[in-house]
Design an enzyme around this catalytic site. Sequence first.
Site, PDB file in Angstrom:
ATOM      1  N   ASP A  52      39.680  54.585  31.041  1.00  0.00           N
ATOM      2  CA  ASP A  52      40.373  53.393  31.968  1.00  0.00           C
ATOM      3  C   ASP A  52      39.229  52.769  32.829  1.00  0.00           C
ATOM      4  O   ASP A  52      38.244  53.090  32.490  1.00  0.00           O
ATOM      5  CB  ASP A  52      41.642  53.887  32.607  1.00  0.00           C
ATOM      6  CG  ASP A  52      42.436  53.110  32.819  1.00  0.00           C
ATOM      7  OD1 ASP A  52      42.512  51.823  33.376  1.00  0.00           O
ATOM      8  OD2 ASP A  52      43.800  53.140  31.986  1.00  0.00           O
ATOM      9  N   ASP A  53      39.808  52.048  33.918  1.00  0.00           N
ATOM     10  CA  ASP A  53      39.049  51.207  34.480  1.00  0.00           C
ATOM     11  C   ASP A  53      38.017  51.892  35.338  1.00  0.00           C
ATOM     12  O   ASP A  53      38.044  53.291  35.567  1.00  0.00           O
ATOM     13  CB  ASP A  53      40.070  50.746  35.503  1.00  0.00           C
ATOM     14  CG  ASP A  53      39.522  49.314  36.244  1.00  0.00           C
ATOM     15  OD1 ASP A  53      38.177  48.976  35.989  1.00  0.00           O
ATOM     16  OD2 ASP A  53      40.131  48.872  37.141  1.00  0.00           O
ATOM     17  N   ASP A 104      53.779  49.893  35.371  1.00  0.00           N
ATOM     18  CA  ASP A 104      52.994  50.826  36.005  1.00  0.00           C
ATOM     19  C   ASP A 104      53.918  51.803  36.826  1.00  0.00           C
ATOM     20  O   ASP A 104      53.270  53.011  37.064  1.00  0.00           O
ATOM     21  CB  ASP A 104      52.142  50.202  37.238  1.00  0.00           C
ATOM     22  CG  ASP A 104      50.738  49.439  36.615  1.00  0.00           C
ATOM     23  OD1 ASP A 104      50.517  49.745  35.512  1.00  0.00           O
ATOM     24  OD2 ASP A 104      50.266  48.697  37.132  1.00  0.00           O
ATOM     25  N   CYS A 143      48.294  45.348  27.892  1.00  0.00           N
ATOM     26  CA  CYS A 143      48.594  45.852  29.203  1.00  0.00           C
ATOM     27  C   CYS A 143      48.589  44.823  30.340  1.00  0.00           C
ATOM     28  O   CYS A 143      47.568  44.034  30.154  1.00  0.00           O
ATOM     29  CB  CYS A 143      47.666  46.922  29.573  1.00  0.00           C
ATOM     30  SG  CYS A 143      47.914  47.649  31.259  1.00  0.00           S
ATOM     31  N   LYS A 153      42.398  49.075  25.484  1.00  0.00           N
ATOM     32  CA  LYS A 153      43.394  48.854  26.382  1.00  0.00           C
ATOM     33  C   LYS A 153      43.154  47.674  27.007  1.00  0.00           C
ATOM     34  O   LYS A 153      42.331  47.486  27.939  1.00  0.00           O
ATOM     35  CB  LYS A 153      43.869  49.885  27.470  1.00  0.00           C
ATOM     36  CG  LYS A 153      44.763  49.756  28.414  1.00  0.00           C
ATOM     37  CD  LYS A 153      44.886  50.966  29.524  1.00  0.00           C
ATOM     38  CE  LYS A 153      45.962  50.751  30.422  1.00  0.00           C
ATOM     39  NZ  LYS A 153      45.945  51.780  31.392  1.00  0.00           N
ATOM     40  N   TRP A 154      43.859  46.405  26.720  1.00  0.00           N
ATOM     41  CA  TRP A 154      43.581  45.128  27.301  1.00  0.00           C
ATOM     42  C   TRP A 154      44.516  44.808  28.463  1.00  0.00           C
ATOM     43  O   TRP A 154      45.552  44.453  28.315  1.00  0.00           O
ATOM     44  CB  TRP A 154      43.833  44.149  26.273  1.00  0.00           C
ATOM     45  CG  TRP A 154      43.273  42.527  26.337  1.00  0.00           C
ATOM     46  CD1 TRP A 154      43.760  41.729  27.301  1.00  0.00           C
ATOM     47  CD2 TRP A 154      42.152  41.996  25.720  1.00  0.00           C
ATOM     48  NE1 TRP A 154      43.397  40.724  27.283  1.00  0.00           N
ATOM     49  CE2 TRP A 154      42.369  40.524  26.345  1.00  0.00           C
ATOM     50  CE3 TRP A 154      41.660  42.063  24.595  1.00  0.00           C
ATOM     51  CZ2 TRP A 154      41.413  39.414  25.809  1.00  0.00           C
ATOM     52  CZ3 TRP A 154      40.956  41.004  23.956  1.00  0.00           C
ATOM     53  CH2 TRP A 154      40.928  39.795  24.820  1.00  0.00           C
ATOM     54  N   ASP A 155      43.866  44.577  29.684  1.00  0.00           N
ATOM     55  CA  ASP A 155      44.632  44.401  30.788  1.00  0.00           C
ATOM     56  C   ASP A 155      44.603  42.909  31.144  1.00  0.00           C
ATOM     57  O   ASP A 155      43.545  42.128  30.967  1.00  0.00           O
ATOM     58  CB  ASP A 155      43.956  45.269  32.107  1.00  0.00           C
ATOM     59  CG  ASP A 155      45.170  45.748  32.883  1.00  0.00           C
ATOM     60  OD1 ASP A 155      46.279  45.164  32.933  1.00  0.00           O
ATOM     61  OD2 ASP A 155      45.217  46.904  33.444  1.00  0.00           O
ATOM     62  N   CYS A 156      45.468  42.582  32.073  1.00  0.00           N
ATOM     63  CA  CYS A 156      45.516  41.161  32.775  1.00  0.00           C
ATOM     64  C   CYS A 156      46.367  41.342  34.041  1.00  0.00           C
ATOM     65  O   CYS A 156      47.354  41.359  34.003  1.00  0.00           O
ATOM     66  CB  CYS A 156      46.431  40.261  31.655  1.00  0.00           C
ATOM     67  SG  CYS A 156      46.718  38.424  32.324  1.00  0.00           S
ATOM     68  N   TRP A 214      56.420  43.894  40.306  1.00  0.00           N
ATOM     69  CA  TRP A 214      55.473  44.962  39.567  1.00  0.00           C
ATOM     70  C   TRP A 214      56.316  46.326  40.093  1.00  0.00           C
ATOM     71  O   TRP A 214      56.918  46.610  41.148  1.00  0.00           O
ATOM     72  CB  TRP A 214      54.079  45.037  40.668  1.00  0.00           C
ATOM     73  CG  TRP A 214      53.470  45.978  40.353  1.00  0.00           C
ATOM     74  CD1 TRP A 214      52.546  46.229  39.246  1.00  0.00           C
ATOM     75  CD2 TRP A 214      53.339  47.285  40.829  1.00  0.00           C
ATOM     76  NE1 TRP A 214      51.790  47.448  39.317  1.00  0.00           N
ATOM     77  CE2 TRP A 214      52.285  48.329  40.374  1.00  0.00           C
ATOM     78  CE3 TRP A 214      53.716  48.054  42.009  1.00  0.00           C
ATOM     79  CZ2 TRP A 214      51.933  49.522  40.884  1.00  0.00           C
ATOM     80  CZ3 TRP A 214      53.473  49.224  42.649  1.00  0.00           C
ATOM     81  CH2 TRP A 214      52.664  49.956  41.766  1.00  0.00           C
ATOM     82  N   ARG A 223      45.088  40.645  43.490  1.00  0.00           N
ATOM     83  CA  ARG A 223      44.364  41.813  43.116  1.00  0.00           C
ATOM     84  C   ARG A 223      43.027  41.752  43.033  1.00  0.00           C
ATOM     85  O   ARG A 223      42.170  42.296  42.406  1.00  0.00           O
ATOM     86  CB  ARG A 223      44.740  42.497  41.676  1.00  0.00           C
ATOM     87  CG  ARG A 223      44.357  44.094  41.606  1.00  0.00           C
ATOM     88  CD  ARG A 223      44.905  44.415  40.321  1.00  0.00           C
ATOM     89  NE  ARG A 223      44.605  45.864  40.072  1.00  0.00           N
ATOM     90  CZ  ARG A 223      43.770  46.472  39.392  1.00  0.00           C
ATOM     91  NH1 ARG A 223      42.814  45.552  38.683  1.00  0.00           N
ATOM     92  NH2 ARG A 223      43.369  47.619  39.193  1.00  0.00           N
TER      93      ARG A 223
END
Length: 734
Positions: free
Chosen positions: A364-365, A549, A527, A478-481, A197, A444
């Site tokens: 965003d989140d 990031d 993402c 925005k597709w996060d994982c 990361w 996380r």
Amino acid sequence: MKKQFTTLRQSFTIAFFILTSYCSTITAQQIISVKTKSNALVLQVTPGKELNTIYLGEKLANDFDYVKIQAQFRQGTDYSGIYNAAYTPSGSKNLLEPAIAVTHADGNTSLDLLYVTHKTTTVSTGISQTEITLKDPVYPVEVHMFIQAYYDTDVVEQWTTIQHTEKSNITLNKYASANLYLKGYNNFYLNQYHGDWAKEMQPEETKLTHGIKVLDTKLGSRANLFQPSVFMVSLDKPATEDEGKVLFAGLEWSGNFRTDLELDPLNNLRVISGINNAAAAYSLPKNEVFTTPKFWYTLSSKGKGNASRNLHDWSRNYKILDGKGSRLTLLNNWEATYFNFDENKLKVLIADSKKLGVDMFLLDDGWFGNNFPRNNDDAALGDWDVNKKKLPNGIGTLVKTAKDNQVKFGIWIEPEMVNPASDLYKKHPEWIVKQPGRAEHYFRNQLVLDLSNPKVQDFVYGVVDNLFTENPELAYIKWDCNAVIYNAYSSNLKDKQSNFYTDYVNGLYKVLERIRIKYPKVPMMLCSGGGGRVDYAALKYFTEFWPSDNTDPLERVYMQWEYSYFYPALTIAAHVTDWGKQSIKYRTDVAMMGRLGFDIVVKELNDNDLSYVQQAIKNYGALSNTIWQGDQYRLQNPWGNDAASVMFVNKNGNEAVVFSYLVNSRYEAGTHLPIKLKGLEAGKNYKVEEINIYPDKKPAVETTTYSGDFLMQVGINPNVNSSNSSVVLKITKA
């Protein structure tokens, strides 16, 4: 006259005999050649029906010469087990690393694959596909090798299908996509990548020695976090930007991969790549077809730059969603607010998007969850209901605000994940990837949903579909994982747990396929807390990806440099943030090397900063087609130099842009010598002018006209130094 006739007849007889003998040799050893503009892959069927690779390299002028190749190389002894099979089976006479290994229904682990037939078809203009059928002479197992060649770009894709008609399931213990064989070179140099990361795409070049070098990942979902599947192999000596032979390659798979690079006792290199078989032996039922992912590669005899430009053209034309289209500039709220926002605060930021001059605002989140509100990363993943306290009027009012401000609206999701603190976790524990009876391990603060389960696939698809149903003017996802898979176990798969890692990724693709059928054009960012999932299978569904990031612009110069070998600029999302100590000009100039975005508090910009950014966005808009669709040239490497320099030339050759960045802050560091440009016409004249000049600053480079010959042979000094840490030059054909 009679004597002349006899001599002539004898000459024809001799010629006919030679031609007949030559054709007999070709027939006895049938040749299958796959060609691109510059290269050829040549396979040979032996009299015993074995399929071998005899050549992979630059295309020869005479096709008849390929049959002579094999005789020029030292062969393994009869007992050595060293064979150049095009798809190497295990358990027969091969003693090196196999491409495929199976356990038959009766427990036998041997496999032999003999040639049956092949056919070559035209897929479309410039694309050919060769399908080769191989069968085991004892067991009813059949493998089809597919080789798809993209002529103009010198890119080749390989994959296989495997099927059988045995009385019950067979087990695929290894099932590679491709088995390359490189010979005729003295040395091989591997350029691979590693990271973590915020430390993605760290290059590492080593000479390959005898034995096997393995590149792999076992992370399951965010598979590329520590190591991506892309790599380079230089042949004979390390390739440079413009010189040397080099192979670029990678796997089109968004899960666990494995690439074996084996230097055999005869100094030949075998490259075997596919899905990682670790904890993933696949149980294959009778008559079911197992399809491996595609493995792509391109070979260049003109260095890394040529390979990269070919790959960019290929990916934009055939792989990336809307690869020939445009991209949206945006303002993201994440670093401005993190989880701490409400409707009023977001409306101000949306207005700032218009003020800044970008195309879109991205939420965003943190916008969801009520019983377990999303106020940090400990809760609410899985509960995709709008948080009523933060957004009492829902997402719709924000979409309307964006429209009123003449900008688009996008939103962040992480639909494959679940927090233990969520309604979904309590309602559907059987949907969650975790071992029964074992302690949960969190990455996380979250767990992964089981996409091998069709019900979970429906749920994840519904997250996206519901957002668009309720907000038809939503313009971006925005597709996060963010999590890897711990304690892999699927309640859905029951006694076929070793199928899980493969079925998980195929389940993801099923969801994405459904989304793209219904919403084919909506831009989506891939993402995963950085480049943890980028590959050309995923980019079939996404328009861009998030490289890291880590948005420190100095770090991004290096990361974006390395990513750019494999992915074109329009796929690399690059945002201006508050990371790093560099000026707003430097941060913006670096982000312009990709798909430009911002993660800043606009109201905190002073007048000069705001004026600069607004003008830079306009300049980016004017040059965007050159950056996104043009040919990229890396002029000066950041590794080992005081400054890095990158150039993009549009396909018409009448416009270019050069970005130069100081990467060494030591005393008197900078560009002391001219940097030679590339991709111009020697006989044409070009106007060179500096753009992105900070208000009240003098240009570092005077506007002047030069010949293309001068710019490429002598070069131009962008005068990058501590006072001008980044310089952007616009080149226009005069």
